[in-house]
Design a protein around this motif. Sequence first.
Motif, mmCIF file in Angstrom:
data_model
loop_
_atom_site.group_PDB
_atom_site.id
_atom_site.type_symbol
_atom_site.label_atom_id
_atom_site.label_comp_id
_atom_site.label_asym_id
_atom_site.label_seq_id
_atom_site.Cartn_x
_atom_site.Cartn_y
_atom_site.Cartn_z
ATOM 1 N N GLN A 204 1.173 -1.375 -0.051
ATOM 2 C CA GLN A 204 0.151 -0.005 0.003
ATOM 3 C C GLN A 204 1.473 1.201 0.017
ATOM 4 O OE1 GLN A 204 -2.406 0.220 3.877
ATOM 5 N NE2 GLN A 204 -3.805 -1.094 2.045
ATOM 6 N N SER A 205 0.608 1.984 -0.642
ATOM 7 C CA SER A 205 1.382 4.124 -0.932
ATOM 8 C C SER A 205 0.212 4.622 -0.534
ATOM 9 C CB SER A 205 1.755 3.727 -2.077
ATOM 10 O OG SER A 205 2.970 4.551 -2.152
ATOM 11 N N SER A 206 0.549 5.332 0.013
ATOM 12 C CA SER A 206 -0.462 5.994 0.349
ATOM 13 C C SER A 206 -0.128 8.061 -0.295
ATOM 14 C CB SER A 206 0.099 6.539 1.579
ATOM 15 O OG SER A 206 -1.175 7.331 2.024
ATOM 16 N N THR A 207 -0.767 9.178 0.366
ATOM 17 C CA THR A 207 -0.734 9.632 -0.675
ATOM 18 C C THR A 207 0.367 10.754 -0.056
ATOM 19 O OG1 THR A 207 -2.451 10.456 0.804
ATOM 20 C CG2 THR A 207 -3.600 9.670 -1.640
ATOM 21 N N LYS A 215 11.922 13.961 -7.105
ATOM 22 C CA LYS A 215 10.657 14.593 -8.192
ATOM 23 C C LYS A 215 9.194 14.050 -8.122
ATOM 24 C CE LYS A 215 14.500 10.880 -10.737
ATOM 25 N NZ LYS A 215 14.375 9.656 -11.165
ATOM 26 N N PRO A 216 8.285 15.199 -9.028
ATOM 27 C CA PRO A 216 6.872 14.595 -7.953
ATOM 28 C C PRO A 216 6.666 13.864 -8.121
ATOM 29 C CG PRO A 216 7.500 15.499 -10.725
ATOM 30 C CD PRO A 216 8.794 14.791 -10.502
ATOM 31 N N PHE A 217 5.483 13.677 -6.765
ATOM 32 C CA PHE A 217 5.043 12.366 -5.739
ATOM 33 C C PHE A 217 4.895 11.412 -6.959
ATOM 34 C CE2 PHE A 217 1.549 10.379 -4.500
ATOM 35 C CZ PHE A 217 2.107 10.126 -3.202
ATOM 36 N N HIS A 218 4.422 11.526 -7.784
ATOM 37 C CA HIS A 218 3.112 10.281 -8.989
ATOM 38 C C HIS A 218 4.841 9.702 -9.404
ATOM 39 C CE1 HIS A 218 3.624 11.920 -12.958
ATOM 40 N NE2 HIS A 218 4.372 12.773 -12.352
ATOM 41 N N LYS A 270 3.043 18.885 -2.419
ATOM 42 C CA LYS A 270 3.245 20.182 -1.210
ATOM 43 C C LYS A 270 4.337 19.107 -0.901
ATOM 44 C CE LYS A 270 -0.968 22.058 -0.430
ATOM 45 N NZ LYS A 270 -2.118 21.168 -1.231
ATOM 46 N N ILE A 271 5.227 19.696 0.087
ATOM 47 C CA ILE A 271 6.577 19.620 0.936
ATOM 48 C C ILE A 271 6.319 19.740 1.997
ATOM 49 C CG2 ILE A 271 8.564 19.575 1.470
ATOM 50 C CD1 ILE A 271 7.729 18.320 -1.414
ATOM 51 N N PHE A 282 3.746 15.006 -0.283
ATOM 52 C CA PHE A 282 2.521 14.808 0.042
ATOM 53 C C PHE A 282 1.311 15.264 -1.886
ATOM 54 C CE2 PHE A 282 3.722 16.455 3.902
ATOM 55 C CZ PHE A 282 2.820 15.996 4.198
ATOM 56 N N GLY A 283 0.584 13.911 -2.018
ATOM 57 C CA GLY A 283 -0.030 14.482 -3.405
ATOM 58 C C GLY A 283 -0.619 14.982 -4.054
#
Length: 340
Positions: A204-207, A215-218, A270-271, A282-283
């Motif tokens: 499981q990988s969260s938001t 790098k970007p979250f996704h 967000k960081i 945070f995505g």
Amino acid sequence: MKKIGFLSFGHWSNHPAYKTQTGGDTLLQSIDLAVAAEQLGLDGAYFRVHHFARQLASPFPLLSAIGAKTNKIEIGTGVIDMRYENPMYMVEDAGAADLISGGRLQLGISRGSPEQVIDGWRHFGYEPADGETDADMGRRHALDFLNKLSGEGFAEPNPYPMFPNPPGLLRLEPHSEGLRERIWWGAASNATAVWAAEQGMNLQSSTLKYDESGKPFHIQQAEQIRLYKEAWKKAGHTREPRISVSRSIFALVNDQDKYYFGQQAGSADKIGNIEADKRAIFGKSYAAEPDQLIKELAQDEAIQEADTLLLTIPNTLGVDYNVHVLSSILEHVAPGLGWR
């Protein structure tokens, strides 16, 4: 994408705008929402676990109640903080809840996130061993839980028991065959994702995750998933692993949607810090009209790498509105992403 579920944080508060003003409201509405979600055709109903907060905590009474009222939907957690858990008692609770549901539990566990109180697990009677951190203790509890879920006997039987025993060492009961393969690890870092693969747990990988590359979250999350898949293959497990990612996604199909979530359109990652020494990313949330949502989500690399998408829901807005949120995604967005 093979499956779509919802993830509820289970908030309640005595707030005039909330439909969930008490713990009872949240628990009962969680059951109602899971029943409605199954009727919509959703694949999963998942719930967060937080202690010392006005949120859902001990999950097994809720999971059992949902299991008794539904027939098909997967029922899970995201995640149970193993620092607070007695692995033995948890094996019994999980086995009972899984049998009640007919083998539909999908339990997300983890070493936990920052909590409402300082070292809250101490109040539950747990202390790290010498040389351990609380995270080490959580992982130790997790491994003990996994080991006992196998169903192998380990306890010496009493030679003069109250009731007759089967031969050999005794295991915890009730045992639910196959539950061991339906345990997921919530990983915030690349290293713990690899560790989860080595232990034979789903991912499981969260938001959010630790910011390990800037790098970007996704993209970071997709890289984490690829590392997990490589580690799973290297470990030689024979079954296919499952991987979920969580997202806040809202299809703006009426004025109420735009009022609640229109301001989130065009949001960005967000960081921040979830622990004093841990920088996290945070995505972003997704909020747009359905055609635009499909375009944006198709570019989310982590969604493409996962088989399960968990939609975080605003549970405080009540069952009816959340049914609308979920049905809007299923009707207008999910088919465009390859769901079913």
